[in-house]
Design a protein around this motif. Sequence first.
Motif, PDB file in Angstrom:
ATOM      1  N   SER A  78       0.824  -1.205   0.000  1.00  0.00           N
ATOM      2  CA  SER A  78       0.000   0.000   0.000  1.00  0.00           C
ATOM      3  C   SER A  78       0.863   1.263   0.000  1.00  0.00           C
ATOM      4  O   SER A  78       0.605   2.211  -0.757  1.00  0.00           O
ATOM      5  CB  SER A  78      -0.926  -0.017   1.217  1.00  0.00           C
ATOM      6  OG  SER A  78      -1.690   1.149   1.268  1.00  0.00           O
ATOM      7  N   ARG A  79       1.898   1.282   0.848  1.00  0.00           N
ATOM      8  CA  ARG A  79       2.799   2.451   0.884  1.00  0.00           C
ATOM      9  C   ARG A  79       3.517   2.629  -0.443  1.00  0.00           C
ATOM     10  O   ARG A  79       3.649   3.751  -0.946  1.00  0.00           O
ATOM     11  CB  ARG A  79       3.818   2.300   2.014  1.00  0.00           C
ATOM     12  CG  ARG A  79       3.264   2.575   3.394  1.00  0.00           C
ATOM     13  CD  ARG A  79       4.368   2.740   4.439  1.00  0.00           C
ATOM     14  NE  ARG A  79       5.422   1.754   4.356  1.00  0.00           N
ATOM     15  CZ  ARG A  79       5.487   0.649   5.097  1.00  0.00           C
ATOM     16  NH1 ARG A  79       4.534   0.374   5.966  1.00  0.00           N
ATOM     17  NH2 ARG A  79       6.491  -0.199   4.962  1.00  0.00           N
ATOM     18  N   LEU A  80       3.974   1.534  -1.022  1.00  0.00           N
ATOM     19  CA  LEU A  80       4.677   1.585  -2.302  1.00  0.00           C
ATOM     20  C   LEU A  80       3.772   2.151  -3.390  1.00  0.00           C
ATOM     21  O   LEU A  80       4.160   3.060  -4.130  1.00  0.00           O
ATOM     22  CB  LEU A  80       5.162   0.186  -2.687  1.00  0.00           C
ATOM     23  CG  LEU A  80       5.741   0.010  -4.086  1.00  0.00           C
ATOM     24  CD1 LEU A  80       6.996   0.841  -4.255  1.00  0.00           C
ATOM     25  CD2 LEU A  80       6.020  -1.463  -4.353  1.00  0.00           C
ATOM     26  N   LEU A  81       2.563   1.640  -3.475  1.00  0.00           N
ATOM     27  CA  LEU A  81       1.643   2.095  -4.509  1.00  0.00           C
ATOM     28  C   LEU A  81       1.185   3.528  -4.271  1.00  0.00           C
ATOM     29  O   LEU A  81       1.017   4.296  -5.231  1.00  0.00           O
ATOM     30  CB  LEU A  81       0.458   1.144  -4.615  1.00  0.00           C
ATOM     31  CG  LEU A  81       0.823  -0.255  -5.119  1.00  0.00           C
ATOM     32  CD1 LEU A  81      -0.374  -1.189  -5.031  1.00  0.00           C
ATOM     33  CD2 LEU A  81       1.370  -0.200  -6.532  1.00  0.00           C
ATOM     34  N   ALA A  82       1.011   3.916  -3.016  1.00  0.00           N
ATOM     35  CA  ALA A  82       0.636   5.297  -2.716  1.00  0.00           C
ATOM     36  C   ALA A  82       1.763   6.254  -3.106  1.00  0.00           C
ATOM     37  O   ALA A  82       1.513   7.320  -3.680  1.00  0.00           O
ATOM     38  CB  ALA A  82       0.303   5.443  -1.229  1.00  0.00           C
ATOM     39  N   ARG A  83       2.985   5.851  -2.804  1.00  0.00           N
ATOM     40  CA  ARG A  83       4.135   6.687  -3.169  1.00  0.00           C
ATOM     41  C   ARG A  83       4.227   6.830  -4.690  1.00  0.00           C
ATOM     42  O   ARG A  83       4.413   7.919  -5.218  1.00  0.00           O
ATOM     43  CB  ARG A  83       5.423   6.090  -2.602  1.00  0.00           C
ATOM     44  CG  ARG A  83       6.654   6.949  -2.819  1.00  0.00           C
ATOM     45  CD  ARG A  83       7.884   6.380  -2.151  1.00  0.00           C
ATOM     46  NE  ARG A  83       8.333   5.179  -2.846  1.00  0.00           N
ATOM     47  CZ  ARG A  83       8.532   3.999  -2.280  1.00  0.00           C
ATOM     48  NH1 ARG A  83       8.319   3.835  -0.987  1.00  0.00           N
ATOM     49  NH2 ARG A  83       8.947   2.973  -2.983  1.00  0.00           N
ATOM     50  N   GLN A  86       1.414   9.086  -5.976  1.00  0.00           N
ATOM     51  CA  GLN A  86       1.700  10.498  -5.708  1.00  0.00           C
ATOM     52  C   GLN A  86       2.712  11.042  -6.713  1.00  0.00           C
ATOM     53  O   GLN A  86       2.542  12.132  -7.250  1.00  0.00           O
ATOM     54  CB  GLN A  86       2.227  10.688  -4.281  1.00  0.00           C
ATOM     55  CG  GLN A  86       2.456  12.146  -3.913  1.00  0.00           C
ATOM     56  CD  GLN A  86       1.185  12.966  -4.013  1.00  0.00           C
ATOM     57  OE1 GLN A  86       0.158  12.612  -3.456  1.00  0.00           O
ATOM     58  NE2 GLN A  86       1.238  14.075  -4.734  1.00  0.00           N
ATOM     59  N   ARG A  87       3.757  10.275  -6.967  1.00  0.00           N
ATOM     60  CA  ARG A  87       4.760  10.705  -7.951  1.00  0.00           C
ATOM     61  C   ARG A  87       4.121  10.811  -9.340  1.00  0.00           C
ATOM     62  O   ARG A  87       4.439  11.727 -10.098  1.00  0.00           O
ATOM     63  CB  ARG A  87       5.948   9.760  -7.972  1.00  0.00           C
ATOM     64  CG  ARG A  87       6.805   9.869  -6.690  1.00  0.00           C
ATOM     65  CD  ARG A  87       8.054   9.030  -6.748  1.00  0.00           C
ATOM     66  NE  ARG A  87       8.918   9.310  -7.870  1.00  0.00           N
ATOM     67  CZ  ARG A  87       9.784  10.336  -7.958  1.00  0.00           C
ATOM     68  NH1 ARG A  87       9.872  11.198  -6.965  1.00  0.00           N
ATOM     69  NH2 ARG A  87      10.542  10.498  -9.021  1.00  0.00           N
ATOM     70  N   ALA A 155      -6.399   0.392 -10.105  1.00  0.00           N
ATOM     71  CA  ALA A 155      -5.313   1.023 -10.854  1.00  0.00           C
ATOM     72  C   ALA A 155      -3.985   0.849 -10.141  1.00  0.00           C
ATOM     73  O   ALA A 155      -3.080   1.649 -10.292  1.00  0.00           O
ATOM     74  CB  ALA A 155      -5.623   2.497 -11.034  1.00  0.00           C
ATOM     75  N   ASP A 156      -3.849  -0.220  -9.352  1.00  0.00           N
ATOM     76  CA  ASP A 156      -2.633  -0.427  -8.561  1.00  0.00           C
ATOM     77  C   ASP A 156      -1.361  -0.470  -9.380  1.00  0.00           C
ATOM     78  O   ASP A 156      -0.315  -0.103  -8.910  1.00  0.00           O
ATOM     79  CB  ASP A 156      -2.742  -1.724  -7.769  1.00  0.00           C
ATOM     80  CG  ASP A 156      -3.731  -1.650  -6.636  1.00  0.00           C
ATOM     81  OD1 ASP A 156      -4.183  -0.543  -6.332  1.00  0.00           O
ATOM     82  OD2 ASP A 156      -4.036  -2.700  -6.063  1.00  0.00           O
ATOM     83  N   TYR A 157      -1.450  -0.947 -10.592  1.00  0.00           N
ATOM     84  CA  TYR A 157      -0.238  -1.173 -11.367  1.00  0.00           C
ATOM     85  C   TYR A 157      -0.084  -0.200 -12.525  1.00  0.00           C
ATOM     86  O   TYR A 157       0.614  -0.468 -13.467  1.00  0.00           O
ATOM     87  CB  TYR A 157      -0.209  -2.617 -11.889  1.00  0.00           C
ATOM     88  CG  TYR A 157      -0.251  -3.627 -10.775  1.00  0.00           C
ATOM     89  CD1 TYR A 157       0.854  -3.817  -9.961  1.00  0.00           C
ATOM     90  CD2 TYR A 157      -1.386  -4.364 -10.514  1.00  0.00           C
ATOM     91  CE1 TYR A 157       0.823  -4.735  -8.920  1.00  0.00           C
ATOM     92  CE2 TYR A 157      -1.426  -5.280  -9.482  1.00  0.00           C
ATOM     93  CZ  TYR A 157      -0.319  -5.463  -8.698  1.00  0.00           C
ATOM     94  OH  TYR A 157      -0.351  -6.362  -7.671  1.00  0.00           O
ATOM     95  N   ARG A 158      -0.772   0.943 -12.467  1.00  0.00           N
ATOM     96  CA  ARG A 158      -0.614   1.937 -13.533  1.00  0.00           C
ATOM     97  C   ARG A 158       0.792   2.488 -13.518  1.00  0.00           C
ATOM     98  O   ARG A 158       1.349   2.757 -12.475  1.00  0.00           O
ATOM     99  CB  ARG A 158      -1.604   3.088 -13.351  1.00  0.00           C
ATOM    100  CG  ARG A 158      -2.988   2.768 -13.789  1.00  0.00           C
ATOM    101  CD  ARG A 158      -3.792   3.995 -13.779  1.00  0.00           C
ATOM    102  NE  ARG A 158      -3.603   4.647 -12.489  1.00  0.00           N
ATOM    103  CZ  ARG A 158      -4.204   5.748 -12.124  1.00  0.00           C
ATOM    104  NH1 ARG A 158      -5.012   6.341 -12.938  1.00  0.00           N
ATOM    105  NH2 ARG A 158      -3.987   6.274 -10.939  1.00  0.00           N
ATOM    106  N   PHE A 159       1.313   2.680 -14.705  1.00  0.00           N
ATOM    107  CA  PHE A 159       2.663   3.206 -14.808  1.00  0.00           C
ATOM    108  C   PHE A 159       2.679   4.606 -15.399  1.00  0.00           C
ATOM    109  O   PHE A 159       3.673   5.300 -15.337  1.00  0.00           O
ATOM    110  CB  PHE A 159       3.540   2.288 -15.665  1.00  0.00           C
ATOM    111  CG  PHE A 159       3.763   0.955 -15.001  1.00  0.00           C
ATOM    112  CD1 PHE A 159       4.541   0.861 -13.870  1.00  0.00           C
ATOM    113  CD2 PHE A 159       3.181  -0.184 -15.496  1.00  0.00           C
ATOM    114  CE1 PHE A 159       4.752  -0.357 -13.239  1.00  0.00           C
ATOM    115  CE2 PHE A 159       3.391  -1.407 -14.876  1.00  0.00           C
ATOM    116  CZ  PHE A 159       4.175  -1.484 -13.745  1.00  0.00           C
ATOM    117  N   ASN A 160       1.605   5.013 -16.043  1.00  0.00           N
ATOM    118  CA  ASN A 160       1.584   6.373 -16.597  1.00  0.00           C
ATOM    119  C   ASN A 160       0.185   6.893 -16.652  1.00  0.00           C
ATOM    120  O   ASN A 160      -0.748   6.256 -16.343  1.00  0.00           O
ATOM    121  CB  ASN A 160       2.212   6.379 -17.993  1.00  0.00           C
ATOM    122  CG  ASN A 160       1.590   5.365 -18.930  1.00  0.00           C
ATOM    123  OD1 ASN A 160       0.402   5.102 -18.872  1.00  0.00           O
ATOM    124  ND2 ASN A 160       2.408   4.794 -19.774  1.00  0.00           N
TER     125      ASN A 160
END
Length: 160
Positions: A78-83, A86-87, A155-160
């Motif tokens: 969760s922290r990884l995906l939130a970070r 945000q980026r 959308a956990d794995y969205r990259f762009n």
Amino acid sequence: MTRPLIFLLLATLALPVLAQNTGGDAVARVNQLKAAVAPGKQIFMARQLQLSNADDAAFWPVYDAHQAGLADLAERRSRLLARHAQRLADGQVDDGDIEDLAEEMLALEADEADLLESSFARLGRTGLPVEKAVRYIQLEKDLRALRHFENGNDADYRFN
């Protein structure tokens, strides 16, 4: 070592798609599993494993430790995906960030596999019948697949 991890990530990401493409059988299995777990995971496990009193003493401490490990992994994810989100929202994502995210997600997958392996080994050392230990690991994997199936549209794995 990297190839198996990449395969594991790809397989994990593909689970929701595969489940959706197999038609009604997959949906029926998911619905059955959801209904069986609805009263609570501990009740589900007790019913599925049909633990004796001796089994209870061996099983539940390992189960509790495994659940704590899963909670830690979920928090890390969760922290990884939130970070990352945000980026992404700030427009600060580049190819290096995407590669870092993929590597960190793969590390989480590997850590979850390690957790399953260590829980299985601990169950073996407690004297729980091997059939019940194997069944527990299968059930945890089924519930993991259910979580991925339910989160397939996120959308956990969205990259762009």
